[in-house]
Design an enzyme around this catalytic site. Sequence first.
Site, PDB file in Angstrom:
ATOM      1  N   THR A  78       0.786  -1.241   0.000  1.00  0.00           N
ATOM      2  CA  THR A  78       0.000   0.000   0.000  1.00  0.00           C
ATOM      3  C   THR A  78       0.818   1.292   0.000  1.00  0.00           C
ATOM      4  O   THR A  78       0.587   2.173  -0.830  1.00  0.00           O
ATOM      5  CB  THR A  78      -0.955  -0.015   1.217  1.00  0.00           C
ATOM      6  OG1 THR A  78      -1.847  -1.105   1.034  1.00  0.00           O
ATOM      7  CG2 THR A  78      -1.750   1.274   1.336  1.00  0.00           C
ATOM      8  N   ASN A  99       5.633  -0.806   3.694  1.00  0.00           N
ATOM      9  CA  ASN A  99       4.759  -0.193   4.712  1.00  0.00           C
ATOM     10  C   ASN A  99       5.576   0.015   5.988  1.00  0.00           C
ATOM     11  O   ASN A  99       5.657   1.110   6.530  1.00  0.00           O
ATOM     12  CB  ASN A  99       3.561  -1.086   5.018  1.00  0.00           C
ATOM     13  CG  ASN A  99       2.551  -1.115   3.885  1.00  0.00           C
ATOM     14  OD1 ASN A  99       2.410  -0.146   3.149  1.00  0.00           O
ATOM     15  ND2 ASN A  99       1.859  -2.230   3.744  1.00  0.00           N
ATOM     16  N   LYS A 160      -7.040   4.365   5.563  1.00  0.00           N
ATOM     17  CA  LYS A 160      -5.714   4.133   6.152  1.00  0.00           C
ATOM     18  C   LYS A 160      -4.923   5.440   6.197  1.00  0.00           C
ATOM     19  O   LYS A 160      -4.976   6.212   5.234  1.00  0.00           O
ATOM     20  CB  LYS A 160      -4.923   3.140   5.290  1.00  0.00           C
ATOM     21  CG  LYS A 160      -5.524   1.764   5.176  1.00  0.00           C
ATOM     22  CD  LYS A 160      -4.662   0.905   4.229  1.00  0.00           C
ATOM     23  CE  LYS A 160      -5.263  -0.479   4.045  1.00  0.00           C
ATOM     24  NZ  LYS A 160      -4.498  -1.286   3.056  1.00  0.00           N
ATOM     25  N   ASP A 352      -3.343   0.395  -5.784  1.00  0.00           N
ATOM     26  CA  ASP A 352      -2.006   0.528  -5.186  1.00  0.00           C
ATOM     27  C   ASP A 352      -1.205  -0.773  -5.285  1.00  0.00           C
ATOM     28  O   ASP A 352      -0.038  -0.823  -4.929  1.00  0.00           O
ATOM     29  CB  ASP A 352      -2.112   1.000  -3.727  1.00  0.00           C
ATOM     30  CG  ASP A 352      -2.914   0.048  -2.862  1.00  0.00           C
ATOM     31  OD1 ASP A 352      -3.689  -0.770  -3.409  1.00  0.00           O
ATOM     32  OD2 ASP A 352      -2.774   0.113  -1.633  1.00  0.00           O
ATOM     33  N   HIS A 353      -1.856  -1.834  -5.779  1.00  0.00           N
ATOM     34  CA  HIS A 353      -1.282  -3.165  -6.023  1.00  0.00           C
ATOM     35  C   HIS A 353      -2.475  -4.041  -6.290  1.00  0.00           C
ATOM     36  O   HIS A 353      -3.612  -3.622  -6.063  1.00  0.00           O
ATOM     37  CB  HIS A 353      -0.498  -3.694  -4.807  1.00  0.00           C
ATOM     38  CG  HIS A 353      -1.282  -3.624  -3.526  1.00  0.00           C
ATOM     39  ND1 HIS A 353      -2.315  -4.490  -3.242  1.00  0.00           N
ATOM     40  CD2 HIS A 353      -1.240  -2.741  -2.490  1.00  0.00           C
ATOM     41  CE1 HIS A 353      -2.853  -4.147  -2.080  1.00  0.00           C
ATOM     42  NE2 HIS A 353      -2.243  -3.081  -1.606  1.00  0.00           N
TER      43      HIS A 353
HETATM   44 ZN    ZN Z   1      -2.983  -1.615  -0.436  1.00  0.00          ZN
HETATM   45 ZN    ZN Z   2      -3.172  -5.255   1.568  1.00  0.00          ZN
END
Ligand code: ZN
Ligand code: ZN
Length: 547
Positions: A78, A99, A160, A352-353
Amino acid sequence: MKKTLFVLSLLLSTIQVEAQEITTVDRPKLVVGIIVDQMRYDYLTRFYDRYSEDGFKRILREGYNFENAHFNYVPTVTAVGHASVYTGTTGSGHGIIANDWYDKYKGKMIYCVDDFDYQAVGTEKIYEQKSPKRLMATTVTDELRMSQNMGGKTIAIGLKDRSAVLPGGHTSNGSYWFVGKEEGSFITSSYYMESLPKWVNDFNKKQWPKKYMKNDWETLYPIKSYKASIADDNPYEGVFIGEEKPVFPHELKKLSEENGHFDLIKETPYGNSLLKEFAFAAIEGEELGKRDYTDFLAISFSSPDYIGHKYGPDSKEIEDTYLRLDLEVAELLSYLDKELGKGNYSLFLTADHAVVPVPAYLKSLKVPGGYFDYSKFREYLDNLTSEYYQVSHLVENVSNNQIFLNRAVLDSLKLDATVVAEKLSHEIINYNGIYRVVTAKTLQTTDFQSGILNYVQNGYNQKFSGDIMMVPNPGIISTYHENSGTTHGSGYAYDTHVPIMFFGKGFKSGRSKDYVEIIDIAPTISNLLQISFPNSATGKVLSDALR
Ligand code: ZN
Ligand code: ZN
Protein backbone atom coordinates in the site's frame (compact mmCIF):
# COMPACT_ATOMS: atom_id res chain seq x y z
CA MET A 1 16.81 48.08 -42.81
CA LYS A 2 13.15 47.67 -43.70
CA LYS A 3 13.69 43.98 -44.28
CA THR A 4 15.44 43.56 -40.92
CA LEU A 5 12.57 45.31 -39.15
CA PHE A 6 10.07 43.08 -40.91
CA VAL A 7 11.97 39.94 -39.85
CA LEU A 8 12.27 41.30 -36.32
CA SER A 9 8.55 42.05 -36.07
CA LEU A 10 7.76 38.62 -37.51
CA LEU A 11 10.04 37.08 -34.90
CA LEU A 12 8.39 39.11 -32.13
CA SER A 13 4.91 38.09 -33.22
CA THR A 14 5.95 34.41 -33.20
CA ILE A 15 7.32 34.83 -29.69
CA GLN A 16 4.07 36.48 -28.61
CA VAL A 17 2.01 33.69 -30.12
CA GLU A 18 4.16 31.07 -28.41
CA ALA A 19 4.00 32.88 -25.08
CA GLN A 20 0.25 33.09 -25.37
CA GLU A 21 -0.02 29.39 -26.10
CA ILE A 22 2.02 28.56 -23.01
CA THR A 23 0.19 30.88 -20.60
CA THR A 24 -3.37 30.05 -21.58
CA VAL A 25 -3.60 26.62 -20.08
CA ASP A 26 -7.15 25.42 -19.95
CA ARG A 27 -6.98 23.47 -16.72
CA PRO A 28 -9.78 21.49 -15.08
CA LYS A 29 -11.25 23.00 -11.91
CA LEU A 30 -10.61 19.81 -10.00
CA VAL A 31 -8.52 16.68 -10.39
CA VAL A 32 -9.84 13.59 -8.63
CA GLY A 33 -7.38 10.75 -8.07
CA ILE A 34 -9.01 7.48 -7.06
CA ILE A 35 -6.98 4.57 -5.74
CA VAL A 36 -8.87 1.35 -5.06
CA ASP A 37 -6.77 -0.60 -2.58
CA GLN A 38 -5.98 -4.09 -3.97
CA MET A 39 -8.00 -3.76 -7.21
CA ARG A 40 -6.89 -6.30 -9.81
CA TYR A 41 -7.31 -5.37 -13.48
CA ASP A 42 -9.50 -8.40 -14.11
CA TYR A 43 -12.18 -7.17 -11.68
CA LEU A 44 -13.17 -4.78 -14.48
CA THR A 45 -13.76 -7.65 -16.90
CA ARG A 46 -14.73 -10.46 -14.54
CA PHE A 47 -17.74 -8.61 -13.12
CA TYR A 48 -18.36 -6.43 -16.22
CA ASP A 49 -21.77 -7.83 -17.09
CA ARG A 50 -23.18 -6.92 -13.69
CA TYR A 51 -21.82 -3.38 -13.51
CA SER A 52 -24.20 -0.44 -13.96
CA GLU A 53 -23.92 1.85 -16.99
CA ASP A 54 -22.82 4.85 -14.88
CA GLY A 55 -19.85 3.58 -12.84
CA PHE A 56 -16.82 1.63 -14.11
CA LYS A 57 -18.54 1.15 -17.50
CA ARG A 58 -18.98 4.89 -17.90
CA ILE A 59 -15.28 5.48 -17.26
CA LEU A 60 -14.44 2.70 -19.72
CA ARG A 61 -16.85 4.13 -22.31
CA GLU A 62 -16.07 7.84 -22.03
CA GLY A 63 -12.51 7.69 -20.72
CA TYR A 64 -9.22 6.06 -21.65
CA ASN A 65 -8.35 2.60 -20.40
CA PHE A 66 -4.87 1.06 -20.23
CA GLU A 67 -5.47 -2.68 -20.27
CA ASN A 68 -1.85 -3.62 -19.66
CA ALA A 69 -0.77 -1.37 -16.77
CA HIS A 70 1.63 -2.67 -14.13
CA PHE A 71 3.49 -1.84 -10.99
CA ASN A 72 7.19 -2.00 -11.87
CA TYR A 73 8.83 -2.73 -8.54
CA VAL A 74 8.70 -4.82 -5.38
CA PRO A 75 7.29 -4.89 -2.78
CA THR A 76 3.81 -4.19 -4.16
CA VAL A 77 2.25 -2.93 -0.93
CA THR A 78 0.00 0.00 0.00
CA ALA A 79 2.50 2.68 1.04
CA VAL A 80 4.82 2.13 -1.90
CA GLY A 81 1.83 2.02 -4.26
CA HIS A 82 0.35 5.32 -3.12
CA ALA A 83 3.77 6.99 -3.09
CA SER A 84 4.62 5.73 -6.60
CA VAL A 85 1.29 6.79 -8.14
CA TYR A 86 1.70 10.33 -6.84
CA THR A 87 5.47 10.84 -7.28
CA GLY A 88 5.90 9.09 -10.61
CA THR A 89 8.88 7.13 -9.34
CA THR A 90 9.51 3.94 -7.36
CA GLY A 91 10.97 3.19 -3.92
CA SER A 92 14.48 3.68 -5.28
CA GLY A 93 13.53 7.30 -5.91
CA HIS A 94 10.91 8.31 -3.34
CA GLY A 95 12.31 6.40 -0.36
CA ILE A 96 9.09 4.67 0.75
CA ILE A 97 10.38 1.11 0.38
CA ALA A 98 7.58 -0.77 2.21
CA ASN A 99 4.76 -0.19 4.71
CA ASP A 100 7.10 -1.08 7.58
CA TRP A 101 10.79 -1.59 7.03
CA TYR A 102 13.97 -2.20 8.97
CA ASP A 103 15.80 1.06 9.63
CA LYS A 104 19.40 -0.10 9.62
CA TYR A 105 20.59 3.19 11.13
CA LYS A 106 18.22 3.01 14.12
CA GLY A 107 18.31 -0.79 14.34
CA LYS A 108 14.52 -1.18 14.48
CA MET A 109 11.40 -1.54 12.34
CA ILE A 110 9.80 1.76 11.35
CA TYR A 111 6.39 2.59 9.85
CA CYS A 112 6.20 4.64 6.63
CA VAL A 113 4.24 7.65 7.94
CA ASP A 114 5.04 7.68 11.66
CA ASP A 115 6.41 10.99 12.88
CA PHE A 116 6.59 11.61 16.62
CA ASP A 117 7.29 15.31 16.12
CA TYR A 118 3.56 15.78 15.44
CA GLN A 119 0.37 15.11 17.36
CA ALA A 120 -2.89 13.46 16.41
CA VAL A 121 -5.72 15.94 15.75
CA GLY A 122 -9.35 15.01 16.34
CA THR A 123 -8.77 11.93 18.49
CA GLU A 124 -7.57 10.85 21.90
CA LYS A 125 -5.49 8.14 20.25
CA ILE A 126 -2.03 9.52 20.89
CA TYR A 127 -0.24 6.96 18.71
CA GLU A 128 -1.81 8.49 15.60
CA GLN A 129 1.22 10.73 14.99
CA LYS A 130 1.77 10.92 11.24
CA SER A 131 3.47 12.98 8.53
CA PRO A 132 4.95 12.51 5.05
CA LYS A 133 8.53 13.16 6.26
CA ARG A 134 9.91 9.87 4.90
CA LEU A 135 8.63 10.66 1.40
CA MET A 136 11.75 12.13 -0.23
CA ALA A 137 10.21 13.21 -3.54
CA THR A 138 7.51 15.75 -4.37
CA THR A 139 4.09 14.56 -5.53
CA VAL A 140 1.92 15.77 -8.39
CA THR A 141 -0.28 17.30 -5.69
CA ASP A 142 2.74 19.29 -4.35
CA GLU A 143 3.66 20.48 -7.83
CA LEU A 144 0.09 21.59 -8.55
CA ARG A 145 -0.01 23.68 -5.41
CA MET A 146 3.43 25.21 -5.98
CA SER A 147 2.61 26.01 -9.61
CA GLN A 148 -0.35 28.15 -8.41
CA ASN A 149 1.59 29.94 -5.67
CA MET A 150 -0.13 27.64 -3.17
CA GLY A 151 -3.52 28.96 -4.33
CA GLY A 152 -5.14 25.63 -5.15
CA LYS A 153 -6.09 23.11 -2.48
CA THR A 154 -5.15 19.49 -1.98
CA ILE A 155 -7.38 17.30 0.16
CA ALA A 156 -6.46 13.63 0.59
CA ILE A 157 -8.75 11.04 2.21
CA GLY A 158 -8.60 7.32 2.93
CA LEU A 159 -9.44 4.86 5.65
CA LYS A 160 -5.71 4.13 6.15
CA ASP A 161 -3.34 6.85 7.35
CA ARG A 162 -0.70 6.03 4.71
CA SER A 163 -3.33 6.15 1.95
CA ALA A 164 -4.17 9.75 2.86
CA VAL A 165 -0.77 11.07 3.96
CA LEU A 166 1.31 9.95 0.95
CA PRO A 167 -1.03 11.11 -1.88
CA GLY A 168 -1.43 14.51 -0.18
CA GLY A 169 2.33 15.00 -0.39
CA HIS A 170 4.17 17.58 1.69
CA THR A 171 1.85 20.51 1.03
CA SER A 172 -1.59 18.97 1.53
CA ASN A 173 -4.19 21.33 3.04
CA GLY A 174 -5.59 18.35 4.89
CA SER A 175 -4.99 14.60 4.78
CA TYR A 176 -7.63 12.69 6.74
CA TRP A 177 -7.96 9.06 7.73
CA PHE A 178 -10.28 6.92 9.82
CA VAL A 179 -9.94 5.71 13.39
CA GLY A 180 -12.27 2.88 14.40
CA LYS A 181 -12.58 1.35 17.85
CA GLU A 182 -15.21 3.28 19.85
CA GLU A 183 -14.62 6.54 17.94
CA GLY A 184 -15.45 5.90 14.29
CA SER A 185 -14.26 9.30 13.02
CA PHE A 186 -11.92 10.97 10.55
CA ILE A 187 -8.80 12.54 12.01
CA THR A 188 -5.58 14.23 10.91
CA SER A 189 -2.16 15.33 12.18
CA SER A 190 -0.78 18.58 13.60
CA TYR A 191 1.54 18.47 10.58
CA TYR A 192 -1.41 19.94 8.66
CA MET A 193 -3.43 21.87 11.23
CA GLU A 194 -4.05 22.43 14.94
CA SER A 195 -7.72 21.45 14.96
CA LEU A 196 -10.19 19.80 12.59
CA PRO A 197 -12.09 22.12 10.25
CA LYS A 198 -15.80 22.56 10.91
CA TRP A 199 -16.85 20.38 7.98
CA VAL A 200 -14.87 17.41 9.35
CA ASN A 201 -16.27 17.88 12.86
CA ASP A 202 -19.77 18.15 11.41
CA PHE A 203 -19.23 14.99 9.39
CA ASN A 204 -17.95 13.10 12.44
CA LYS A 205 -20.94 14.26 14.49
CA LYS A 206 -23.31 12.64 12.01
CA GLN A 207 -21.99 9.22 13.09
CA TRP A 208 -22.25 7.61 9.68
CA PRO A 209 -20.39 4.43 10.78
CA LYS A 210 -23.06 3.80 13.41
CA LYS A 211 -25.79 4.08 10.77
CA TYR A 212 -24.06 1.74 8.33
CA MET A 213 -23.34 -0.87 10.94
CA LYS A 214 -26.99 -1.18 11.83
CA ASN A 215 -27.23 -3.17 8.59
CA ASP A 216 -25.91 -6.66 8.15
CA TRP A 217 -23.71 -7.27 5.17
CA GLU A 218 -25.98 -9.13 2.77
CA THR A 219 -25.31 -9.59 -0.93
CA LEU A 220 -26.61 -6.74 -3.09
CA TYR A 221 -28.38 -9.16 -5.46
CA PRO A 222 -29.61 -12.72 -4.73
CA ILE A 223 -26.50 -14.75 -3.94
CA LYS A 224 -27.50 -17.41 -6.49
CA SER A 225 -26.91 -14.85 -9.23
CA TYR A 226 -23.22 -14.45 -8.27
CA LYS A 227 -21.56 -16.55 -10.94
CA ALA A 228 -18.07 -15.01 -11.01
CA SER A 229 -16.96 -16.42 -7.66
CA ILE A 230 -16.51 -19.78 -5.92
CA ALA A 231 -18.92 -21.26 -3.34
CA ASP A 232 -19.65 -18.94 -0.41
CA ASP A 233 -18.73 -21.64 2.09
CA ASN A 234 -15.20 -22.79 1.27
CA PRO A 235 -12.03 -23.62 3.25
CA TYR A 236 -9.94 -20.73 1.90
CA GLU A 237 -11.58 -17.73 3.57
CA GLY A 238 -11.21 -16.07 6.95
CA VAL A 239 -14.06 -15.49 9.41
CA PHE A 240 -14.85 -12.67 11.80
CA ILE A 241 -14.47 -13.47 15.50
CA GLY A 242 -17.81 -14.97 16.49
CA GLU A 243 -18.58 -16.39 13.05
CA GLU A 244 -18.40 -20.10 12.35
CA LYS A 245 -18.39 -19.97 8.58
CA PRO A 246 -17.24 -17.35 6.04
CA VAL A 247 -20.75 -16.95 4.63
CA PHE A 248 -23.41 -14.32 4.12
CA PRO A 249 -25.03 -12.60 5.88
CA HIS A 250 -22.26 -11.09 8.01
CA GLU A 251 -24.15 -9.82 11.04
CA LEU A 252 -22.30 -6.61 11.77
CA LYS A 253 -24.24 -5.43 14.79
CA LYS A 254 -23.68 -8.75 16.52
CA LEU A 255 -20.02 -8.95 15.46
CA SER A 256 -18.88 -5.38 16.10
CA GLU A 257 -17.98 -5.63 19.78
CA GLU A 258 -15.62 -8.57 19.32
CA ASN A 259 -14.17 -7.22 16.06
CA GLY A 260 -12.88 -3.80 17.06
CA HIS A 261 -16.20 -1.90 17.11
CA PHE A 262 -16.08 0.66 14.27
CA ASP A 263 -12.93 -0.93 12.87
CA LEU A 264 -15.27 -3.62 11.55
CA ILE A 265 -16.70 -1.21 8.96
CA LYS A 266 -13.32 -1.18 7.20
CA GLU A 267 -13.77 -4.87 6.36
CA THR A 268 -17.13 -4.35 4.68
CA PRO A 269 -18.29 -2.46 1.56
CA TYR A 270 -19.79 0.16 3.91
CA GLY A 271 -16.22 1.43 4.36
CA ASN A 272 -16.44 2.57 0.71
CA SER A 273 -19.86 4.16 1.28
CA LEU A 274 -18.47 6.03 4.28
CA LEU A 275 -15.50 7.33 2.31
CA LYS A 276 -17.72 8.41 -0.60
CA GLU A 277 -19.86 10.44 1.83
CA PHE A 278 -16.68 11.94 3.28
CA ALA A 279 -15.55 12.87 -0.25
CA PHE A 280 -18.83 14.73 -0.81
CA ALA A 281 -18.35 16.53 2.52
CA ALA A 282 -14.80 17.50 1.50
CA ILE A 283 -15.89 18.90 -1.87
CA GLU A 284 -18.62 20.90 -0.19
CA GLY A 285 -16.67 21.94 2.93
CA GLU A 286 -13.56 23.05 1.04
CA GLU A 287 -15.49 24.32 -2.01
CA LEU A 288 -13.24 22.26 -4.22
CA GLY A 289 -13.30 23.26 -7.88
CA LYS A 290 -15.28 26.42 -7.15
CA ARG A 291 -12.50 29.00 -7.27
CA ASP A 292 -9.95 30.38 -9.77
CA TYR A 293 -7.55 27.53 -9.14
CA THR A 294 -7.25 23.85 -9.86
CA ASP A 295 -7.83 21.77 -6.74
CA PHE A 296 -6.96 18.13 -6.13
CA LEU A 297 -8.99 15.53 -4.26
CA ALA A 298 -7.13 12.27 -3.61
CA ILE A 299 -9.48 9.44 -2.60
CA SER A 300 -8.30 6.02 -1.48
CA PHE A 301 -10.93 3.31 -1.12
CA SER A 302 -9.25 1.07 1.45
CA SER A 303 -12.01 -1.46 2.22
CA PRO A 304 -11.46 -3.68 -0.86
CA ASP A 305 -7.99 -4.46 0.55
CA TYR A 306 -9.27 -5.54 3.97
CA ILE A 307 -11.96 -7.64 2.32
CA GLY A 308 -9.56 -9.10 -0.24
CA HIS A 309 -7.08 -10.18 2.45
CA LYS A 310 -9.76 -12.00 4.37
CA TYR A 311 -11.68 -13.69 1.57
CA GLY A 312 -9.42 -13.65 -1.51
CA PRO A 313 -10.20 -12.53 -5.08
CA ASP A 314 -12.39 -15.53 -5.91
CA SER A 315 -14.89 -15.00 -3.09
CA LYS A 316 -18.53 -14.00 -3.17
CA GLU A 317 -17.52 -11.19 -0.80
CA ILE A 318 -15.18 -9.67 -3.40
CA GLU A 319 -17.76 -10.01 -6.18
CA ASP A 320 -20.27 -8.22 -3.97
CA THR A 321 -17.73 -5.56 -2.93
CA TYR A 322 -17.05 -4.58 -6.56
CA LEU A 323 -20.71 -4.61 -7.62
CA ARG A 324 -21.32 -2.18 -4.75
CA LEU A 325 -18.19 -0.11 -5.39
CA ASP A 326 -19.36 0.34 -8.98
CA LEU A 327 -22.50 2.04 -7.65
CA GLU A 328 -20.43 4.28 -5.35
CA VAL A 329 -18.27 5.31 -8.32
CA ALA A 330 -21.43 6.03 -10.36
CA GLU A 331 -22.75 8.19 -7.54
CA LEU A 332 -19.41 10.02 -7.25
CA LEU A 333 -19.38 10.79 -10.99
CA SER A 334 -22.94 12.09 -11.00
CA TYR A 335 -22.16 14.20 -7.91
CA LEU A 336 -19.13 15.72 -9.68
CA ASP A 337 -21.22 16.37 -12.82
CA LYS A 338 -23.78 18.18 -10.72
CA GLU A 339 -21.35 20.18 -8.55
CA LEU A 340 -18.71 21.08 -11.13
CA GLY A 341 -20.38 20.45 -14.46
CA LYS A 342 -19.57 17.66 -16.89
CA GLY A 343 -16.19 18.19 -18.48
CA ASN A 344 -14.90 20.57 -15.82
CA TYR A 345 -13.01 17.97 -13.85
CA SER A 346 -10.42 15.32 -14.66
CA LEU A 347 -10.16 11.96 -12.96
CA PHE A 348 -7.99 8.88 -12.82
CA LEU A 349 -8.73 5.53 -11.27
CA THR A 350 -6.08 2.99 -10.40
CA ALA A 351 -4.96 0.68 -7.58
CA ASP A 352 -2.01 0.53 -5.19
CA HIS A 353 -1.28 -3.17 -6.02
CA ALA A 354 -3.35 -6.20 -6.89
CA VAL A 355 -3.40 -9.61 -5.13
CA VAL A 356 -2.74 -13.33 -5.55
CA PRO A 357 -5.58 -15.90 -5.31
CA VAL A 358 -5.51 -17.80 -2.00
CA PRO A 359 -2.49 -20.15 -2.48
CA ALA A 360 -4.37 -23.09 -0.90
CA TYR A 361 -7.08 -22.60 -3.52
CA LEU A 362 -4.43 -22.47 -6.27
CA LYS A 363 -3.00 -25.74 -4.95
CA SER A 364 -6.46 -27.32 -5.06
CA LEU A 365 -6.49 -26.48 -8.80
CA LYS A 366 -2.95 -27.94 -9.22
CA VAL A 367 -1.65 -24.43 -9.92
CA PRO A 368 1.73 -23.78 -8.23
CA GLY A 369 1.38 -21.91 -4.96
CA GLY A 370 2.09 -22.27 -1.28
CA TYR A 371 3.48 -20.76 1.89
CA PHE A 372 6.93 -19.64 2.96
CA ASP A 373 7.92 -19.99 6.61
CA TYR A 374 10.11 -16.97 7.37
CA SER A 375 10.98 -18.06 10.92
CA LYS A 376 12.31 -21.40 9.61
CA PHE A 377 14.18 -19.49 6.94
CA ARG A 378 15.73 -17.29 9.61
CA GLU A 379 16.91 -20.39 11.50
CA TYR A 380 18.41 -21.70 8.28
CA LEU A 381 20.29 -18.42 7.77
CA ASP A 382 21.68 -18.47 11.30
CA ASN A 383 22.84 -22.07 10.81
CA LEU A 384 24.43 -21.08 7.53
CA THR A 385 26.43 -18.22 9.03
CA SER A 386 27.43 -20.45 11.97
CA GLU A 387 28.79 -22.96 9.50
CA TYR A 388 30.63 -20.41 7.37
CA TYR A 389 31.73 -17.81 9.90
CA GLN A 390 31.23 -19.49 13.29
CA VAL A 391 28.79 -16.78 14.30
CA SER A 392 25.01 -17.20 14.46
CA HIS A 393 23.93 -13.55 14.54
CA LEU A 394 25.57 -12.23 11.39
CA VAL A 395 22.10 -11.64 9.95
CA GLU A 396 20.50 -8.71 11.76
CA ASN A 397 17.07 -8.63 10.15
CA VAL A 398 14.97 -10.32 7.47
CA SER A 399 11.95 -8.31 6.26
CA ASN A 400 10.24 -7.51 2.95
CA ASN A 401 12.36 -10.27 1.36
CA GLN A 402 15.53 -8.38 2.20
CA ILE A 403 18.39 -9.57 4.39
CA PHE A 404 20.27 -7.01 6.48
CA LEU A 405 23.73 -8.05 7.73
CA ASN A 406 24.99 -6.96 11.13
CA ARG A 407 27.66 -4.32 10.52
CA ALA A 408 29.17 -4.56 14.03
CA VAL A 409 29.61 -8.33 13.75
CA LEU A 410 31.08 -7.98 10.26
CA ASP A 411 33.57 -5.39 11.55
CA SER A 412 34.54 -7.46 14.58
CA LEU A 413 35.29 -10.43 12.30
CA LYS A 414 36.96 -8.14 9.70
CA LEU A 415 34.52 -9.43 7.07
CA ASP A 416 33.56 -7.54 3.91
CA ALA A 417 29.76 -7.16 3.61
CA THR A 418 29.76 -7.56 -0.17
CA VAL A 419 31.80 -10.77 -0.03
CA VAL A 420 29.57 -12.25 2.70
CA ALA A 421 26.40 -11.24 0.82
CA GLU A 422 27.68 -12.87 -2.36
CA LYS A 423 28.62 -16.09 -0.57
CA LEU A 424 25.29 -16.34 1.27
CA SER A 425 23.28 -15.63 -1.86
CA HIS A 426 24.94 -18.59 -3.64
CA GLU A 427 23.56 -20.80 -0.87
CA ILE A 428 20.15 -19.17 -0.44
CA ILE A 429 19.20 -19.78 -4.08
CA ASN A 430 19.05 -23.50 -3.22
CA TYR A 431 16.45 -22.92 -0.49
CA ASN A 432 13.01 -24.32 -1.28
CA GLY A 433 10.61 -21.61 -2.51
CA ILE A 434 13.33 -19.09 -3.45
CA TYR A 435 13.43 -18.20 -7.14
CA ARG A 436 16.00 -15.39 -7.43
CA VAL A 437 18.60 -13.90 -5.08
CA VAL A 438 20.52 -10.73 -5.82
CA THR A 439 22.99 -8.72 -3.78
CA ALA A 440 23.02 -4.98 -3.17
CA LYS A 441 26.38 -4.80 -4.96
CA THR A 442 24.90 -6.31 -8.12
CA LEU A 443 21.95 -3.90 -8.03
CA GLN A 444 24.38 -0.98 -7.71
CA THR A 445 26.55 -2.08 -10.60
CA THR A 446 24.13 -3.63 -13.10
CA ASP A 447 21.31 -1.92 -14.97
CA PHE A 448 18.47 -4.43 -15.29
CA GLN A 449 16.26 -3.27 -18.16
CA SER A 450 13.29 -5.61 -17.75
CA GLY A 451 11.89 -8.58 -15.91
CA ILE A 452 11.73 -9.40 -12.23
CA LEU A 453 15.24 -8.13 -11.44
CA ASN A 454 14.33 -4.78 -12.96
CA TYR A 455 11.41 -4.69 -10.51
CA VAL A 456 13.74 -5.59 -7.63
CA GLN A 457 16.11 -2.84 -8.73
CA ASN A 458 13.31 -0.26 -8.90
CA GLY A 459 12.30 -1.17 -5.36
CA TYR A 460 15.85 -1.13 -4.08
CA ASN A 461 16.99 2.05 -2.36
CA GLN A 462 20.75 2.21 -1.88
CA LYS A 463 20.45 4.14 1.36
CA PHE A 464 17.67 2.18 3.06
CA SER A 465 17.51 -1.33 1.57
CA GLY A 466 19.21 -4.53 2.72
CA ASP A 467 22.34 -6.42 1.61
CA ILE A 468 20.58 -9.31 -0.13
CA MET A 469 17.23 -9.24 -1.96
CA MET A 470 15.18 -12.40 -2.56
CA VAL A 471 12.32 -13.28 -4.89
CA PRO A 472 10.11 -16.22 -3.80
CA ASN A 473 8.45 -18.50 -6.38
CA PRO A 474 5.16 -17.45 -7.99
CA GLY A 475 2.09 -18.09 -5.84
CA ILE A 476 4.10 -18.17 -2.60
CA ILE A 477 3.11 -16.03 0.40
CA SER A 478 4.04 -16.10 4.09
CA THR A 479 2.80 -18.90 6.36
CA TYR A 480 1.20 -16.06 8.33
CA HIS A 481 -1.73 -16.47 5.88
CA GLU A 482 -1.66 -20.26 5.86
CA ASN A 483 -5.01 -20.78 7.56
CA SER A 484 -7.04 -18.46 5.36
CA GLY A 485 -7.00 -15.47 3.10
CA THR A 486 -4.22 -14.05 0.99
CA THR A 487 -1.84 -11.13 0.44
CA HIS A 488 0.27 -9.22 -2.10
CA GLY A 489 3.79 -7.84 -2.39
CA SER A 490 5.45 -9.71 -5.25
CA GLY A 491 6.52 -8.60 -8.72
CA TYR A 492 4.36 -11.22 -10.45
CA ALA A 493 1.50 -10.21 -12.73
CA TYR A 494 -1.18 -11.17 -10.18
CA ASP A 495 0.20 -8.41 -7.91
CA THR A 496 1.29 -5.88 -10.56
CA HIS A 497 -1.55 -5.81 -13.11
CA VAL A 498 -4.05 -3.07 -12.19
CA PRO A 499 -6.42 -0.62 -13.90
CA ILE A 500 -5.19 2.76 -15.06
CA MET A 501 -8.12 4.75 -16.38
CA PHE A 502 -8.35 8.46 -17.19
CA PHE A 503 -11.63 10.29 -17.54
CA GLY A 504 -12.99 13.81 -17.96
CA LYS A 505 -11.46 17.06 -19.09
CA GLY A 506 -8.41 16.68 -21.31
CA PHE A 507 -8.75 12.94 -21.86
CA LYS A 508 -9.82 11.02 -24.94
CA SER A 509 -12.08 8.05 -25.06
CA GLY A 510 -10.25 4.87 -26.02
CA ARG A 511 -8.07 2.03 -24.89
CA SER A 512 -4.56 0.75 -25.25
CA LYS A 513 -2.97 -2.68 -24.93
CA ASP A 514 0.56 -1.28 -24.62
CA TYR A 515 2.55 -2.10 -21.50
CA VAL A 516 2.56 0.99 -19.28
CA GLU A 517 3.69 1.53 -15.71
CA ILE A 518 2.12 2.99 -12.59
CA ILE A 519 4.80 5.70 -12.49
CA ASP A 520 3.35 7.10 -15.75
CA ILE A 521 0.25 8.49 -13.99
CA ALA A 522 1.91 11.48 -12.27
CA PRO A 523 3.76 12.68 -15.42
CA THR A 524 0.53 12.30 -17.43
CA ILE A 525 -1.46 14.40 -14.94
CA SER A 526 1.42 16.93 -14.76
CA ASN A 527 1.35 17.22 -18.55
CA LEU A 528 -2.44 17.60 -18.56
CA LEU A 529 -2.09 20.46 -16.08
CA GLN A 530 1.06 21.86 -17.75
CA ILE A 531 2.96 21.98 -14.46
CA SER A 532 6.40 20.82 -13.32
CA PHE A 533 6.78 17.08 -12.93
CA PRO A 534 7.25 15.70 -9.42
CA ASN A 535 10.97 16.21 -8.79
CA SER A 536 12.04 12.56 -8.99
CA ALA A 537 9.57 11.33 -11.62
CA THR A 538 10.90 8.72 -14.03
CA GLY A 539 7.61 7.72 -15.69
CA LYS A 540 6.47 8.83 -19.11
CA VAL A 541 3.52 10.88 -20.33
CA LEU A 542 0.77 8.59 -21.62
CA SER A 543 0.10 10.83 -24.60
CA ASP A 544 -2.36 8.41 -26.25
CA ALA A 545 -4.86 9.23 -23.52
CA LEU A 546 -4.50 13.01 -23.75
CA ARG A 547 -6.42 15.27 -26.10
ZN1 ZN B 1 -2.98 -1.61 -0.44
ZN1 ZN C 1 -3.17 -5.26 1.57
